[in-house]
Design a protein around this motif. Sequence first.
Motif, PDB file in Angstrom:
ATOM      1  N   GLU A 344      31.747 -77.411 -61.256  1.00  8.79           N
ATOM      2  CA  GLU A 344      32.611 -76.861 -60.220  1.00  8.79           C
ATOM      3  C   GLU A 344      33.393 -75.670 -60.792  1.00  8.79           C
ATOM      4  OE1 GLU A 344      32.954 -77.795 -57.006  1.00  8.79           O
ATOM      5  OE2 GLU A 344      31.319 -79.225 -57.263  1.00  8.79           O
ATOM      6  N   PRO A 345      33.595 -74.605 -60.007  1.00  5.47           N
ATOM      7  CA  PRO A 345      34.345 -73.453 -60.518  1.00  5.47           C
ATOM      8  C   PRO A 345      35.786 -73.821 -60.826  1.00  5.47           C
ATOM      9  CG  PRO A 345      33.990 -73.275 -58.144  1.00  5.47           C
ATOM     10  CD  PRO A 345      33.167 -74.436 -58.623  1.00  5.47           C
ATOM     11  N   ASP A 346      36.360 -73.102 -61.782  1.00 10.82           N
ATOM     12  CA  ASP A 346      37.757 -73.328 -62.127  1.00 10.82           C
ATOM     13  C   ASP A 346      38.658 -72.968 -60.950  1.00 10.82           C
ATOM     14  OD1 ASP A 346      37.046 -74.110 -64.673  1.00 10.82           O
ATOM     15  OD2 ASP A 346      37.228 -72.088 -65.503  1.00 10.82           O
ATOM     16  N   GLY A 347      39.808 -73.616 -60.887  1.00 11.81           N
ATOM     17  CA  GLY A 347      40.754 -73.334 -59.821  1.00 11.81           C
ATOM     18  C   GLY A 347      41.499 -72.031 -60.044  1.00 11.81           C
ATOM     19  N   LEU A 348      42.275 -71.650 -59.055  1.00 13.08           N
ATOM     20  CA  LEU A 348      43.073 -70.436 -59.145  1.00 13.08           C
ATOM     21  C   LEU A 348      44.241 -70.654 -60.095  1.00 13.08           C
ATOM     22  CD1 LEU A 348      43.176 -69.621 -55.346  1.00 13.08           C
ATOM     23  CD2 LEU A 348      41.801 -68.468 -57.064  1.00 13.08           C
ATOM     24  N   PRO A 349      44.704 -69.612 -60.763  1.00 15.46           N
ATOM     25  CA  PRO A 349      45.865 -69.770 -61.650  1.00 15.46           C
ATOM     26  C   PRO A 349      47.110 -70.112 -60.857  1.00 15.46           C
ATOM     27  CG  PRO A 349      45.308 -67.446 -61.372  1.00 15.46           C
ATOM     28  CD  PRO A 349      44.197 -68.231 -60.735  1.00 15.46           C
ATOM     29  N   ALA A 350      47.941 -70.955 -61.435  1.00 10.02           N
ATOM     30  CA  ALA A 350      49.188 -71.335 -60.765  1.00 10.02           C
ATOM     31  C   ALA A 350      50.076 -70.112 -60.607  1.00 10.02           C
ATOM     32  CB  ALA A 350      49.903 -72.407 -61.586  1.00 10.02           C
ATOM     33  N   PRO A 351      50.678 -69.946 -59.440  1.00  8.43           N
ATOM     34  CA  PRO A 351      51.532 -68.763 -59.216  1.00  8.43           C
ATOM     35  C   PRO A 351      52.794 -68.827 -60.064  1.00  8.43           C
ATOM     36  CG  PRO A 351      51.715 -70.291 -57.380  1.00  8.43           C
ATOM     37  CD  PRO A 351      50.629 -70.832 -58.271  1.00  8.43           C
ATOM     38  N   ARG A 352      53.269 -67.681 -60.469  1.00 12.85           N
ATOM     39  CA  ARG A 352      54.495 -67.594 -61.261  1.00 12.85           C
ATOM     40  C   ARG A 352      55.451 -66.598 -60.610  1.00 12.85           C
ATOM     41  NH1 ARG A 352      54.045 -69.707 -66.419  1.00 12.85           N
ATOM     42  NH2 ARG A 352      51.950 -70.360 -67.026  1.00 12.85           N
ATOM     43  N   GLY A 353      56.720 -66.848 -60.796  1.00 12.97           N
ATOM     44  CA  GLY A 353      57.739 -65.903 -60.332  1.00 12.97           C
ATOM     45  C   GLY A 353      57.831 -65.752 -58.839  1.00 12.97           C
ATOM     46  N   CYS A 354      57.499 -66.814 -58.083  1.00 12.04           N
ATOM     47  CA  CYS A 354      57.515 -66.686 -56.619  1.00 12.04           C
ATOM     48  C   CYS A 354      58.911 -66.422 -56.082  1.00 12.04           C
ATOM     49  CB  CYS A 354      56.939 -67.951 -55.993  1.00 12.04           C
ATOM     50  SG  CYS A 354      55.158 -68.131 -56.213  1.00 12.04           S
ATOM     51  N   ALA A 465      40.922 -86.399 -54.855  1.00 11.02           N
ATOM     52  CA  ALA A 465      39.737 -86.275 -55.700  1.00 11.02           C
ATOM     53  C   ALA A 465      40.025 -85.491 -56.977  1.00 11.02           C
ATOM     54  CB  ALA A 465      38.606 -85.603 -54.926  1.00 11.02           C
ATOM     55  N   GLY A 466      41.248 -84.982 -57.118  1.00 10.27           N
ATOM     56  CA  GLY A 466      41.611 -84.227 -58.315  1.00 10.27           C
ATOM     57  C   GLY A 466      41.072 -82.817 -58.336  1.00 10.27           C
ATOM     58  N   LEU A 467      40.679 -82.275 -57.169  1.00 11.73           N
ATOM     59  CA  LEU A 467      40.142 -80.915 -57.121  1.00 11.73           C
ATOM     60  C   LEU A 467      41.281 -79.902 -57.161  1.00 11.73           C
ATOM     61  CD1 LEU A 467      37.392 -81.430 -54.393  1.00 11.73           C
ATOM     62  CD2 LEU A 467      37.111 -81.433 -56.875  1.00 11.73           C
ATOM     63  N   ALA A 468      40.964 -78.717 -57.640  1.00 11.16           N
ATOM     64  CA  ALA A 468      41.980 -77.676 -57.801  1.00 11.16           C
ATOM     65  C   ALA A 468      42.556 -77.269 -56.448  1.00 11.16           C
ATOM     66  CB  ALA A 468      41.362 -76.456 -58.489  1.00 11.16           C
TER      67      ALA A 468
END
Length: 707
Positions: A344-354, A465-468
Amino acid sequence: MWGDLARRTNRLVPDASVAAVADALDYLCLAQLYLRDNPRLARPLTPADVKTRPAGHWGVCPPVNRMLAALGPLQATVPDGYELHVLHGAGHAGPSALAHAYLTGRLGHAHPGLRQDEAGLHALVAGFPRADIGGEITPMIPGHLHTGGQLGPALAIGQGTVLDAPHRLTVVLIGDGECETGTTAASWLATRALHGTGDHGTVLPVVLLNGLRMGGKSLLSTLSRAELTAYFTGLGHRPVYSDGHDVGQLRQAVAEALGAAAPLGIPGPSSVMVLTLDKGHGAPAHLAGTPAVHKTPLRDPAGVPAEFDALADWLASYQPNQLLTSSGRPQPHLLPALPLSRPEPDGLPAPRGCVAASAQVADRAVGRPFTQVVPEVLRARAEQGPFRVFSPDELPSNRLDLTDDDGRPVPWAVEVLSEELCHAWAQGYTETGRHALVATYEAFAPITLSLIQQQLKHRSVRRHAGLAPLPSLVYLLTSLGWHNTLTHQNPSLTSALLAGGDPTLHVLTPADPARTAAALTFALRKLGRCTIVIAGKHTTVHHSLETLDEELRHGIAIWPHLTHPGPGEPDLILTSAGDLPAEALTTLARRLRAERPDLRLRYVHVHDLTALAEDGTRPLALALAPDAFARHFGTRAPIVLATSGHPADIHALLGRRHPGPRLTVLGYRDPGRPVSQAHLRQLCGLDDPGLWQLAITLTNTPKEIPA
């Protein structure tokens, strides 16, 4: 490209391998529905091997299985950098998706108890319908796209998956009953709204014209071949037909359809494939062509000898030992037609500085109207990467000027007069890792309620399911009922969504345009949320941004500039949720401070309604802890809370910690007939004289309303 690849795989992979995969899928579907033991028929079948209460759907499985088998060689040879997805229109093909994921090995990677061995095969068959994964298609079955149980949006969701993705092919499997829904019917024509809006991938719709809905003939099956061709041709699609009986002919039809399929948004005809295999193909002859094949055609083979004999013959006709090894793996001659198991492809990076980024946007928006700051936020987001705005023909009406210097619509904003299509396109876009916004009238957003609820259910399963996490689902509701006619007054979308208690739901009620700009910036950066931003396009009053960080982080804040300092219980607590409520209550607060300086006030603004949720009893994201709740709302003081939605929303959110009779909630009340805006505010208790009288009454201070 896709047509050439299909023709090449047709030459390289023998039809016999594809036919064997189709048989294996059929057999595994049937075994899941009926067997609790002896999954390979390694010994003669007995009634003890058969489930006493078979459950699930057989009818749709045969045509789905033939398409999965025909696409297998193509999926196995997709070049690096390209993607081929299969999107199921109905979740009823759960046995097919499970069987396919088992044969490819993907199921065992995601669920080790279902790996390709003797124990895994037994667990797959005996455990259906599985309580942990489900008997229908869910995100827990790898390798298959299905984005909720709503019937109708599959084609539009598939279109959304390929927007701005020229490397992607999405094959959408659509039941002929589903073609009777308004959303599917609109999707054929709506591709014209996407002309000139970017470089997109390709959608191949596959209509499973099996002749039956759940309980009778489908309307599409009543058309002659000439009428069916005229229907699709008139909608801009070139039909390619196959009856699915001959695997070689089916593969040729797939190659022909892909060869004539144009990328989404290209003017001119594109392909639609029509697979006319009958529903429940392979079922005992006396059941063929009847609604009985929709679910389990044989209802009690464990208890009825004639049904048991029919089931035994049916299962044996597939010769399962020729399809599966004794260890539960596919026989070698199936492998060329099965796609490899890919990670499965990696998930998106967690947002920072919102929060910081949102606060900066708000600072730049101070004193400026909605009509300037909100389009500015959307344009800035479009410059940062893939982003789409979908609106049901309401951008100018909602004061969202998204045109270029020549007055032409920007390509990343699409309007089509269908709320369902706007949602489905946004859903397909976000489900493939890109950010999107749906902008619409507050009153018409409830049209998409079921679609939103289904997407939230789908995403809930993904989380378990623990998916990103995926980009958030974001709605901007404007053209609020306070400034509209009776027919355009309906704030009930948030009522229904709040009632569901989804932990990812956020209902943002910013007090002014600067806060709206911050709220949208915040929402469009976050992952894994469903955010509804409610903001009037006419709002001109601005408030101090001193507490903006707190509002963004916690969803609620005490406004110091309108609150008497010092410890102790106030005499009155004013609480706003929304821009018109903030305008009305801040006017009241200033008057009270001027005319009743002895009255101790506390002013609270609710930026996110979910901050009011009862702590510990509802899984909403920002529920205030008991000490924080008391810090905002005291223990004895009367509270006036004004919301732009239904007062019942507030009472339901507060639950068992409801302050009781000391809380007065003001909000929208349906007038039952057309009234002026001033009359509506008066009816709802949000007019200035009414608020003044309420405040005086609650604080037991005799004060006449000025003439």
